[in-house]
Design an enzyme around this catalytic site. Structure first.
Site, PDB file in Angstrom:
ATOM      1  N   LYS A   1      27.564  76.403 -28.659  1.00 21.56           N
ATOM      2  CA  LYS A   1      27.057  76.664 -29.250  1.00 21.56           C
ATOM      3  C   LYS A   1      27.149  78.668 -28.761  1.00 21.56           C
ATOM      4  CE  LYS A   1      22.728  74.745 -27.683  1.00 21.56           C
ATOM      5  NZ  LYS A   1      21.898  74.088 -26.146  1.00 21.56           N
TER       6      LYS A   1
ATOM      7  N   ARG B   1      12.040  68.888 -19.599  1.00 21.71           N
ATOM      8  CA  ARG B   1      11.240  69.872 -20.759  1.00 21.71           C
ATOM      9  C   ARG B   1      10.057  69.492 -21.393  1.00 21.71           C
ATOM     10  NH1 ARG B   1      16.303  72.206 -21.967  1.00 21.71           N
ATOM     11  NH2 ARG B   1      14.666  73.717 -23.139  1.00 21.71           N
TER      12      ARG B   1
END
Ligand SMILES: [Zn+2]
Length: 290
Positions: A58, A277
């Site tokens: 990323k 999550r």
């Protein structure tokens, strides 16, 4: 947080816009966003010409002809937006979602000698722009720990299976999100690929059949590629290098679709918690194997 497709979309845009540009001035307002020694900036960034823009996981890598690299992590809310000379104020393109720049989230500005600018905006201030010798980039701790790139040519089903097997007793979603196992995968693409492969995200890696692992391998690459084609997902404030949003979320099958029918079987999609999550599944087709 921008995931692999979003960062790749920014990379593609910047790599079209920046090579050949020479850095004239550098401005920053927040030391943590730009933790670089003033003498290094003066010597290796100001006056440097951009060669190309690369990506690892990323992280964006803007390589300079001084053999230094700007290593940029967008983290939660980072944006890298390019503006040509005429587009700083009210005259910015109408399809850009970012208004006049700089704004109050602007942390770093690179002004090129042709008067165009690159703005690093970051509301939450978790992102950063580091100037490092290009040869040292692979050796920084953060880079050394990263797993392989899921879209690279040499990423095979065997490598995928072997990497996952390192954490065979963990929930498969947690393992997909682990950047040291595979680089660049985040919440959206983990949910989408697990749905595509009909795997319950809390299933431990060792309980997933070989056939399903193969489906997951193919699905993961397919959703990442589709998202890059669609300019990524604009979940919060992600935008590409021209300040435009991506459209992948409009094509997502389960992510943020709780309460809606599964596109494959019509069962209502539910939201559960896995690996800490929010996780979206079809409870009929994604059964937990214990
Ligand atoms: Zn279903």
């Amino acid at each position: 947080m921008p995931e692999l497709p979003e960062v790749e979309t920014v990379r593609i845009g910047l790599n079209r816009l920046l090579p050949g540009k020479k850095v004239g001035q550098v401005w920053h307002d927040w030391a943590k966003s730009f933790p670089n020694a003033q003498q290094d900036v003066a010597k290796f960034l100001v006056g440097a010409t951009i060669e190309q823009v690369e990506r690892r996981a990323k992280v964006l890598l803007i390589n300079l002809d001084t053999k230094y690299t700007l290593v940029i992590h967008l983290k939660m809310t980072g944006q890298l937006v390019y503006r040509g000379e005429q587009n700083f104020g009210a005259g910015h393109p109408n399809d850009s979602l970012v208004g006049s720049l700089p704004d109050k989230s602007t942390r770093v500005i690179l002004t090129f000698t042709d008067k165009s600018k690159l703005f690093f905006n970051d509301q939450r201030k978790f992102g950063w722009v580091r100037l490092l010798p290009t040869s040292e980039v692979p050796n920084i701790d953060f880079m050394k720990k990263l797993g392989p790139e899921p879209l690279s040519e040499d990423f095979t089903l065997k490598i995928f299976s072997d990497r996952l097997a390192r954490r065979h007793s963990s929930a498969i979603k947690a393992v997909l999100l682990d950047q040291t196992v595979i680089a660049g995968v985040g919440n959206i693409y983990a949910d989408e690929s697990l749905w595509a492969a009909k795997i319950h995200p809390a299933t431990t890696v060792q309980k997933v059949s070989k056939a399903k692992l193969k489906s997951l391998f193919e699905a993961l690459q397919a959703v990442l590629r589709l998202s890059i084609e669609l300019g990524g997902s604009s979940d919060r404030n992600y935008v590409n290098a021209e300040g435009k949003k991506g459209s992948y979320l409009g094509f997502a099958k389960v992510f943020r679709h709780e309460g809606q029918p599964c596109p494959r079987c019509g069962t209502i999609i539910i939201k559960i918690r896995v690996a800490g999550r929010g996780t979206h599944i079809c409870p009929r087709e994604q059964r937990l194997i214990k």
